[in-house]
Motif scaffolding. Sequence first.
Motif, PDB file in Angstrom:
ATOM      1  N   LEU A   2     -20.411  41.710  28.484  1.00 13.84           N
ATOM      2  CA  LEU A   2     -20.592  40.385  28.134  1.00 13.84           C
ATOM      3  C   LEU A   2     -20.104  39.517  29.231  1.00 13.84           C
ATOM      4  O   LEU A   2     -19.284  39.981  30.001  1.00 13.84           O
ATOM      5  CB  LEU A   2     -19.596  39.996  27.017  1.00 13.84           C
ATOM      6  N   GLU A   6     -17.990  33.617  29.230  1.00 12.79           N
ATOM      7  CA  GLU A   6     -18.398  33.390  27.867  1.00 12.79           C
ATOM      8  C   GLU A   6     -17.211  33.774  26.807  1.00 12.79           C
ATOM      9  O   GLU A   6     -16.961  33.147  25.812  1.00 12.79           O
ATOM     10  CB  GLU A   6     -19.632  33.874  27.243  1.00 12.79           C
ATOM     11  N   ILE A   7     -16.722  34.922  27.132  1.00 12.85           N
ATOM     12  CA  ILE A   7     -15.816  35.642  26.291  1.00 12.85           C
ATOM     13  C   ILE A   7     -14.433  34.317  26.395  1.00 12.85           C
ATOM     14  O   ILE A   7     -13.792  34.240  25.284  1.00 12.85           O
ATOM     15  CB  ILE A   7     -15.157  37.013  26.916  1.00 12.85           C
ATOM     16  N   THR A  10     -14.701  31.396  24.478  1.00  7.74           N
ATOM     17  CA  THR A  10     -14.510  31.541  22.816  1.00  7.74           C
ATOM     18  C   THR A  10     -13.030  31.507  22.577  1.00  7.74           C
ATOM     19  O   THR A  10     -12.624  31.098  21.644  1.00  7.74           O
ATOM     20  CB  THR A  10     -15.365  32.883  22.228  1.00  7.74           C
ATOM     21  N   PHE A 247     -24.683  24.875  18.111  1.00  7.65           N
ATOM     22  CA  PHE A 247     -25.141  26.344  18.027  1.00  7.65           C
ATOM     23  C   PHE A 247     -24.330  27.349  18.118  1.00  7.65           C
ATOM     24  O   PHE A 247     -24.491  28.283  17.190  1.00  7.65           O
ATOM     25  CB  PHE A 247     -26.296  26.411  19.461  1.00  7.65           C
ATOM     26  N   LYS A 248     -23.360  27.327  19.175  1.00 12.90           N
ATOM     27  CA  LYS A 248     -22.276  28.313  19.480  1.00 12.90           C
ATOM     28  C   LYS A 248     -21.420  28.486  18.030  1.00 12.90           C
ATOM     29  O   LYS A 248     -21.281  29.576  17.498  1.00 12.90           O
ATOM     30  CB  LYS A 248     -21.568  28.206  20.688  1.00 12.90           C
ATOM     31  N   ILE A 249     -20.873  27.367  17.564  1.00  9.69           N
ATOM     32  CA  ILE A 249     -20.118  27.267  16.599  1.00  9.69           C
ATOM     33  C   ILE A 249     -20.893  27.787  15.141  1.00  9.69           C
ATOM     34  O   ILE A 249     -20.242  28.500  14.346  1.00  9.69           O
ATOM     35  CB  ILE A 249     -19.768  25.844  16.200  1.00  9.69           C
ATOM     36  N   ARG A 251     -23.335  29.739  15.078  1.00 11.06           N
ATOM     37  CA  ARG A 251     -23.589  31.387  15.061  1.00 11.06           C
ATOM     38  C   ARG A 251     -22.321  31.927  14.579  1.00 11.06           C
ATOM     39  O   ARG A 251     -22.497  33.089  13.905  1.00 11.06           O
ATOM     40  CB  ARG A 251     -24.129  31.765  16.382  1.00 11.06           C
ATOM     41  N   ALA A 252     -21.267  31.536  14.944  1.00  8.31           N
ATOM     42  CA  ALA A 252     -20.082  31.994  14.439  1.00  8.31           C
ATOM     43  C   ALA A 252     -19.768  32.112  12.890  1.00  8.31           C
ATOM     44  O   ALA A 252     -19.640  33.252  12.403  1.00  8.31           O
ATOM     45  CB  ALA A 252     -18.858  31.488  15.195  1.00  8.31           C
ATOM     46  N   LEU A 255     -22.282  34.521  11.295  1.00  3.13           N
ATOM     47  CA  LEU A 255     -21.933  36.058  11.391  1.00  3.13           C
ATOM     48  C   LEU A 255     -20.889  36.042  10.353  1.00  3.13           C
ATOM     49  O   LEU A 255     -20.898  37.247   9.438  1.00  3.13           O
ATOM     50  CB  LEU A 255     -21.359  36.305  12.752  1.00  3.13           C
TER      51      LEU A 255
ATOM     52  N   PHE B  83     -18.907  37.544  20.115  1.00  2.59           N
ATOM     53  CA  PHE B  83     -19.211  37.084  21.328  1.00  2.59           C
ATOM     54  C   PHE B  83     -21.017  36.973  21.614  1.00  2.59           C
ATOM     55  O   PHE B  83     -21.458  36.239  22.018  1.00  2.59           O
ATOM     56  CB  PHE B  83     -18.727  37.910  22.723  1.00  2.59           C
ATOM     57  N   ASN B  84     -21.395  38.083  20.987  1.00  5.38           N
ATOM     58  CA  ASN B  84     -22.770  38.196  20.816  1.00  5.38           C
ATOM     59  C   ASN B  84     -23.573  37.301  20.260  1.00  5.38           C
ATOM     60  O   ASN B  84     -24.364  36.592  20.676  1.00  5.38           O
ATOM     61  CB  ASN B  84     -23.175  39.464  20.519  1.00  5.38           C
ATOM     62  N   ALA B  85     -22.947  36.898  19.001  1.00  2.00           N
ATOM     63  CA  ALA B  85     -23.408  36.027  18.235  1.00  2.00           C
ATOM     64  C   ALA B  85     -23.452  34.318  18.902  1.00  2.00           C
ATOM     65  O   ALA B  85     -24.179  33.746  18.693  1.00  2.00           O
ATOM     66  CB  ALA B  85     -22.649  35.912  16.904  1.00  2.00           C
ATOM     67  N   MET B  86     -22.138  34.367  19.414  1.00  3.91           N
ATOM     68  CA  MET B  86     -22.152  32.714  19.929  1.00  3.91           C
ATOM     69  C   MET B  86     -22.935  32.639  21.160  1.00  3.91           C
ATOM     70  O   MET B  86     -23.263  31.521  21.350  1.00  3.91           O
ATOM     71  CB  MET B  86     -20.681  32.703  20.030  1.00  3.91           C
ATOM     72  N   HIS B  87     -23.041  33.700  22.196  1.00  6.92           N
ATOM     73  CA  HIS B  87     -23.448  33.331  23.375  1.00  6.92           C
ATOM     74  C   HIS B  87     -25.036  34.005  23.803  1.00  6.92           C
ATOM     75  O   HIS B  87     -25.311  33.989  24.688  1.00  6.92           O
ATOM     76  CB  HIS B  87     -22.454  33.874  24.493  1.00  6.92           C
ATOM     77  N   LYS B  88     -25.625  34.749  22.803  1.00  8.54           N
ATOM     78  CA  LYS B  88     -26.733  35.479  23.018  1.00  8.54           C
ATOM     79  C   LYS B  88     -27.784  34.850  21.961  1.00  8.54           C
ATOM     80  O   LYS B  88     -27.265  34.934  20.662  1.00  8.54           O
ATOM     81  CB  LYS B  88     -26.888  36.871  22.972  1.00  8.54           C
ATOM     82  N   ILE B  89     -28.886  34.727  22.488  1.00  6.77           N
ATOM     83  CA  ILE B  89     -29.857  34.149  21.251  1.00  6.77           C
ATOM     84  C   ILE B  89     -30.707  35.394  20.792  1.00  6.77           C
ATOM     85  O   ILE B  89     -31.154  36.293  21.760  1.00  6.77           O
ATOM     86  CB  ILE B  89     -31.011  33.045  21.949  1.00  6.77           C
TER      87      ILE B  89
END
Lengths: 451, 89
Positions: A2, A6-7, A10, A247-249, A251-252, A255, B83-89
């Motif tokens: 990764l 980006e890590i 987050t 989008f990022k928020i 996606r978390a 999940l 991290f995959n969820a938040m940063h990869k489409i």
Amino acid sequence: MLNRKEIIETIDMVEKEHFDVRTITMGISLIPCIRDTAEETAKLCYDRICKKAEKIVKVASELENEYGIPIINKRVSITPASLLTSSFCGKEVVLAKALDRAAKTVGVDFLGGYSALVQKGMTSYEKSFIESIPEALAVTDRMCSSVNVGSSKAGINMDAVRLMGEIIKQTAERTKDRDGFGCAKLVVFCNAVEDNPFMAGAFHGLSEGETVINVGVSGPGVVHHALKSVKGASVDEVAEVIKKTAFKITRAGQLIAKEASKRLNAEFGIVDLSLAPTPVMGDSVAHILEEIGLDCVGGHGTTAALAMLNDAVKKGGVMASGSVGGLSGAFIPVSEDIGMIRAAEKGAITLSKLEAMTCVCSVGIDMVAVPGDTSASTISGMIADESAIGMINNKTTAVRVIPVPGKGVGESVEFGGLLGSAPIMAVSPYGCSEFIARGGRMPAPIHSNKN
Amino acid sequence: MKAIVTVIGKDKPGIIAKVSAVLADNLVNIEDISQTIMQGNFTMIMQCGLEKAKLKISELKEVLLKVGEQIGVSIHVQHEDIFNAMHKI
């Protein structure tokens, strides 16, 4: 591997920008628990909630640990309770107490669904149920109540609007030792949604499955932080940054929602894309609007900035989640947002401006403290106004006001925790009692006839 | 299952040694590692395999939290999927 940035991004979102999953809400159908007596129904409801939601707190804590994203609230929503109490009118509070006990046993923060949906008509058992709300909220701690009084399809039930003004006043009176706190757990809707994970308005709609997990994400702080990188940029660039952050928020949230439903043996319902503030510094929707360029939330330009924010959050969020629902919009509760509290204290934000803002966002006149001597018909007038905005614009609107007993403009009220504190705001001195006394049903708008 | 271990703090000798020793003791395999100075801080990111690990991810998090306190750095352990969820489409 990764990307390093980006890590760290987050981790910073959680540590410095208050990023969290605001709520995991388990919707539970209580239809199988309906019996003839209050006692039997209450017992079965208690047992069913305790069984279905037994692991919700444990699973949320596991997920929090594994993914490193705080999960602030664990909640339960139930079938609108007015549908469970038809055979024991006058004894509804027996059920309310059992629901509150169930919430405490499973360890959730709130249980929502002491609700009635009376947008078109009100049966005798629904009227009896609504009349039980003040007592139910006075004798319980964690139970929330909501009543839907209008919809774009059915119009507005003005009898229910009139009744709810009185119910809010009675609820304040019944909880006057706590500054009318009961009203913080009571919301009146137009176009209520069946899969809302947020309180006080969550209930488990009749069209929902047996047990459903709905998740509400949040992150005003994250959006605010992201906007600091585009100072002076054009509005479309600002919208783009909000979209990417949303989008990022989301996606978390997606999940966590998927994983929570798997572990709790429930259906995954929806992710709610609302930006929900808390009273702590750095977690404010008002401050996002000020970062966009307002001197203070409530001034001219506020509605436009909020409209853009609300829309951009949805556009980013929709792509991030397989199923979007609930309220999905920026919340503007006054007492729960430090920026809104400050604006109200200096008179920058008024009820009129809040009403305008509710035309472009979620959800309504929310967590607003008004003088204790505000009349029931004036509160009904506020409900009617908000309902009309919702009905005509095909959106959800709501009123959650607290007429604080014995207090007036210039004083403030402290609810504590996520519910925050609020300066008491002035209402219009001009009444509408004759209008409210008319009752009846406001016809649905012409554009509701789409067939 | 893969976890991302992130170590952030003031640079000093022995950070990598200490953290990797704990991982090795618990049969956590380091599959990738990178370190750099970011925003003035020593930042180390490790991708770890927990397939044969003696501890669950939440337990490993607890252990490393204490190690972090001892050596004065902050250590995060998170499931890679976030991290995959938040940063990869």
